[in-house]
Design an enzyme around this catalytic site. Structure first.
Site, PDB file in Angstrom:
ATOM      1  N   MET A  26     -20.189-146.757 -14.016  1.00 56.59           N
ATOM      2  CA  MET A  26     -19.408-147.959 -13.687  1.00 56.59           C
ATOM      3  C   MET A  26     -19.990-149.169 -14.420  1.00 56.59           C
ATOM      4  O   MET A  26     -19.732-150.310 -14.046  1.00 56.59           O
ATOM      5  CB  MET A  26     -19.377-148.187 -12.180  1.00 56.59           C
ATOM      6  CG  MET A  26     -18.675-147.038 -11.443  1.00 56.59           C
ATOM      7  SD  MET A  26     -17.973-147.496  -9.855  1.00 56.59           S
ATOM      8  CE  MET A  26     -19.416-148.049  -8.987  1.00 56.59           C
ATOM      9  N   HIS A  33     -29.162-144.688 -16.494  1.00 55.80           N
ATOM     10  CA  HIS A  33     -27.937-144.252 -17.184  1.00 55.80           C
ATOM     11  C   HIS A  33     -28.261-143.798 -18.612  1.00 55.80           C
ATOM     12  O   HIS A  33     -27.709-142.807 -19.098  1.00 55.80           O
ATOM     13  CB  HIS A  33     -26.936-145.409 -17.292  1.00 55.80           C
ATOM     14  CG  HIS A  33     -26.436-145.935 -15.982  1.00 55.80           C
ATOM     15  ND1 HIS A  33     -26.815-147.158 -15.476  1.00 55.80           N
ATOM     16  CD2 HIS A  33     -25.556-145.414 -15.090  1.00 55.80           C
ATOM     17  CE1 HIS A  33     -26.201-147.372 -14.330  1.00 55.80           C
ATOM     18  NE2 HIS A  33     -25.433-146.334 -14.065  1.00 55.80           N
ATOM     19  N   LYS A 146     -29.791-139.399  -8.360  1.00 55.78           N
ATOM     20  CA  LYS A 146     -29.872-140.582  -7.485  1.00 55.78           C
ATOM     21  C   LYS A 146     -28.705-140.575  -6.496  1.00 55.78           C
ATOM     22  O   LYS A 146     -28.866-140.895  -5.319  1.00 55.78           O
ATOM     23  CB  LYS A 146     -29.859-141.827  -8.375  1.00 55.78           C
ATOM     24  CG  LYS A 146     -29.454-143.100  -7.706  1.00 55.78           C
ATOM     25  CD  LYS A 146     -30.597-143.705  -6.953  1.00 55.78           C
ATOM     26  CE  LYS A 146     -30.314-145.093  -6.423  1.00 55.78           C
ATOM     27  NZ  LYS A 146     -28.967-145.406  -6.103  1.00 55.78           N
ATOM     28  N   LEU A 181     -33.983-146.737  -9.737  1.00 58.79           N
ATOM     29  CA  LEU A 181     -33.171-147.701 -10.472  1.00 58.79           C
ATOM     30  C   LEU A 181     -31.726-147.597  -9.999  1.00 58.79           C
ATOM     31  O   LEU A 181     -31.191-146.513  -9.789  1.00 58.79           O
ATOM     32  CB  LEU A 181     -33.245-147.434 -11.982  1.00 58.79           C
ATOM     33  CG  LEU A 181     -34.616-147.562 -12.635  1.00 58.79           C
ATOM     34  CD1 LEU A 181     -34.490-147.525 -14.165  1.00 58.79           C
ATOM     35  CD2 LEU A 181     -35.349-148.830 -12.198  1.00 58.79           C
ATOM     36  N   ARG A 184     -27.258-151.895  -8.170  1.00 58.94           N
ATOM     37  CA  ARG A 184     -27.251-152.809  -7.017  1.00 58.94           C
ATOM     38  C   ARG A 184     -28.624-153.448  -6.769  1.00 58.94           C
ATOM     39  O   ARG A 184     -28.709-154.399  -5.985  1.00 58.94           O
ATOM     40  CB  ARG A 184     -26.727-152.098  -5.768  1.00 58.94           C
ATOM     41  CG  ARG A 184     -25.221-151.810  -5.863  1.00 58.94           C
ATOM     42  CD  ARG A 184     -24.607-151.318  -4.571  1.00 58.94           C
ATOM     43  NE  ARG A 184     -23.151-151.309  -4.631  1.00 58.94           N
ATOM     44  CZ  ARG A 184     -22.379-150.234  -4.861  1.00 58.94           C
ATOM     45  NH1 ARG A 184     -22.936-149.057  -5.070  1.00 58.94           N
ATOM     46  NH2 ARG A 184     -21.061-150.349  -4.887  1.00 58.94           N
TER      47      ARG A 184
HETATM   48  O1  PAF Z   1     -21.891-142.751  -9.988  1.00 61.99           O
HETATM   49  C1  PAF Z   1     -21.069-143.595 -10.396  1.00 61.99           C
HETATM   50  O2  PAF Z   1     -21.413-144.561 -11.089  1.00 61.99           O
HETATM   51  C2  PAF Z   1     -19.614-143.445 -10.019  1.00 61.99           C
HETATM   52  O3  PAF Z   1     -19.465-142.955  -8.715  1.00 61.99           O
HETATM   53  C3  PAF Z   1     -18.814-142.589 -11.010  1.00 61.99           C
HETATM   54  C4  PAF Z   1     -19.309-141.154 -11.040  1.00 61.99           C
HETATM   55  C5  PAF Z   1     -18.922-143.201 -12.405  1.00 61.99           C
HETATM   56  C6  PAF Z   1     -17.344-142.559 -10.607  1.00 61.99           C
HETATM   57  O4  PAF Z   1     -16.796-143.843 -10.593  1.00 61.99           O
END
Ligand code: PAF
Length: 274
Positions: A26, A33, A146, A181, A184
Site C-alpha cells: 500500500m 517492503h 509481519k 517495521l 504506521r
Molecule cells: O499488506 C498490505 O500492505 C496489504 O494488505 C496488501 C496485501 C497490499 C493488500 O492491500
C-alpha cells in the site's frame, strides 16, 4: 523501471515477460517492503511491486484518508531495490465501478484476531489481492510475515482456488531496538516510538515462557495483556496459536505468538514464531 498507472498500461508492460513475481504493497515503503522486493527478484523474469491503498480493507473510522501516500519516494526506493515495474493504479482505474464481487474468506481463519477487531478486513484484502493476481498473473507473490494472519489467509485462498501462484513468506524486518517495521510507526510520537518496542518485548517474553514449557496459555495471555495495559497500551489480543490455521494449539503444533495493541491512536501488530 517502468511505472504503470492503469491496468491497461500494466498489461502492455508485462507482455513479453514469461513469469512475473509480485510484491503487493500500500506504499509508504520501508526496508521491510524493499527486502520483499529483493526476495522476489530471483523468483521470476520480472518483478512487479503494486502500490495501492485499498479502500475495501479499511473500516469507516480507520485511516484510509490519512494513510500516507508517498508515491514518488516509494518509486525511487523500488528502483534502487531492483524492481522492474511499479503498478500504481488510481482508484478510478482499479475500481472503475463499485467492487461488488468480493472474495469471502472462511470465518474460522478470517473472523478471528485481526478479523475480529477489524470486521471485513480480510474480505477487502482477499478481494484486492485476487484482483492484483488477475491483473499481474504472477508465478510467485511475496508477503511479509509481519502480517502473519494475512499470509495464512492468502495461502489458503490460493490453495482453495487452485491458483498457480507460489506464496513466499518474507521475514519481518525490525528496527535496532526490535520494533517491527511498519508504515504506521510513522504515526508515533517520539515518546510513543520509545515505548512501541514493548509490544515485541511482550511477545518475546510469551515465546520464552512457551519454550520453557508453560502450559497455562490462558493465564500467560491474560498476564501479558495486563502488563501491557499497565504501560498505557490498549491491547486487543496477545495470544499463542498454532501456525498454519491460527487455532488454539494442541500438543506438538508449531506455534506463533501474535499481538495487536493500541498506543494512543496508533494500532500496532506483531508476531513471533516460537
Ligand atoms: O499488506 C498490505 O500492505 C496489504 O494488505 C496488501 C496485501 C497490499 C493488500 O492491500
Amino acid at each position: 523501471m517502468l511505472i504503470a498507472h492503469s491496468i491497461a498500461e500494466l498489461r502492455h508492460h508485462l507482455a513479453g515477460f514469461n513469469d512475473h513475481a509480485l510484491v503487493p504493497t500500500m506504499g509508504n515503503l520501508h526496508e521491510g517492503h524493499l527486502a520483499l522486493v529483493r526476495q522476489a527478484k530471483p523468483l521470476a523474469d520480472v518483478t512487479v511491486a503494486s502500490i495501492f491503498v485499498n479502500r475495501l480493507q479499511f473500516l469507516p473510522h480507520e485511516d484510509f484518508d490519512t494513510y500516507p501516500r508517498t508515491r514518488d519516494s516509494d518509486c525511487a526506493k523500488l528502483e534502487a531495490a531492483g524492481c522492474d515495474i511499479v503498478f500504481a493504479p488510481s482508484e478510478q482505474d482499479f475500481y472503475p465501478e463499485p467492487q461488488t464481487f468480493k472474495v469471502q474468506p472462511p470465518a474460522d481463519l478470517a473472523d478471528i484476531l485481526e478479523g475480529h477487531f477489524r470486521p471485513g478486513f480480510f474480505v477487502g484484502v482477499c478481494t484486492v489481492v485476487m484482483k492484483l493476481f488477475a491483473c499481474i498473473q504472477p508465478r510467485a507473490a511475496v508477503f511479509g510475515k509481519k502480517d502473519y494472519q494475512q499470509l495464512m489467509v492468502i495461502r489458503r485462498m490460493v490453495r482453495q482456488f487452485a491458483l498457480p501462484i507460489e506464496i513466499v513468506a518474507g521475514e519481518t524486518c525490525r528496527a535496532d531496538d526490535g520494533l517491527a517495521l511498519s508504515s504506521r510507526n510513522g504515526y508515533l510520537s517520539a515518546d510513543q516510538r520509545g515505548e512501541a518496542v514493548h509490544l515485541s518485548k511482550a511477545l518475546q517474553a510469551m515465546a520464552a515462557a512457551v519454550r520453557a514449557g508453560a502450559t497455562d496459555l490462558t493465564r500467560l495471555e491474560a498476564d501479558a495483556m495486563t502488563a501491557l495495559s499497565a504501560r498505557g497500551w490498549k491491547a486487543d489480543y496477545l495470544t499463542v496459536r498454532r501456525q498454519h490455521d491460527l487455532q488454539a494449539p494442541t500438543p506438538g503444533d508449531a506455534l506463533v505468538v501474535l499481538g495487536a495493541a493500541k498506543l494512543g491512536a496508533t494500532r500496532l501488530i506483531d508476531n513471533l514464531e516460537v
